[in-house]
Design a protein around this motif. Sequence first.
Motif, PDB file in Angstrom:
ATOM      1  N   THR A  16      44.624  43.869  32.370  1.00 48.22           N
ATOM      2  CA  THR A  16      43.755  42.700  32.494  1.00 48.22           C
ATOM      3  C   THR A  16      44.518  41.433  32.153  1.00 48.22           C
ATOM      4  O   THR A  16      44.327  40.405  32.787  1.00 48.22           O
ATOM      5  N   SER A  55      36.869  46.743  38.160  1.00 49.56           N
ATOM      6  CA  SER A  55      36.854  45.833  37.017  1.00 49.56           C
ATOM      7  C   SER A  55      37.072  44.375  37.387  1.00 49.56           C
ATOM      8  O   SER A  55      37.057  43.506  36.526  1.00 49.56           O
ATOM      9  N   CYS A  56      37.258  44.061  38.677  1.00 46.20           N
ATOM     10  CA  CYS A  56      37.519  42.670  39.075  1.00 46.20           C
ATOM     11  C   CYS A  56      36.251  41.835  39.040  1.00 46.20           C
ATOM     12  O   CYS A  56      36.313  40.619  39.028  1.00 46.20           O
ATOM     13  N   ALA A  97      42.540  48.852  32.841  1.00 42.23           N
ATOM     14  CA  ALA A  97      41.455  48.690  33.791  1.00 42.23           C
ATOM     15  C   ALA A  97      41.799  49.396  35.100  1.00 42.23           C
ATOM     16  O   ALA A  97      42.964  49.593  35.411  1.00 42.23           O
TER      17      ALA A  97
END
Length: 114
Positions: free
Chosen positions: A42, A24-25, A55
Amino acid sequence: MNKRQYLTPTEKLAILVKQDWRCSCGCGRPIWPVHRIEWEHTLPIGLGGPSKPDAAMLYLCHKIKTKGDKRRIAKAKRMRNKFLGIVTRKKKPIPSRPFSTCLRKKMNGEVVAR
């Protein structure tokens, strides 16, 4: 501040499916079950984020993001303390140069023995 909560295996799977099994980065690398998966907020809890992680990230990406989060949280704390008028001393004052106690200086600048 919210109390930290943990994810159930069903919630973890739902997050991975929602992310299409990708980090998710933003790097887009695939996440496999053999990888070390970190469950990440997040928006950090220290900045008012949710109490449950939302996430999934790879270990190295999580490490980089956490380093930046720590800076942002520390800055928010400093700004809050400044707004509230809370003064904290950052470190010990610099000690002055040690002068000899057997000498003294007159008003005209002459140094003489005591």
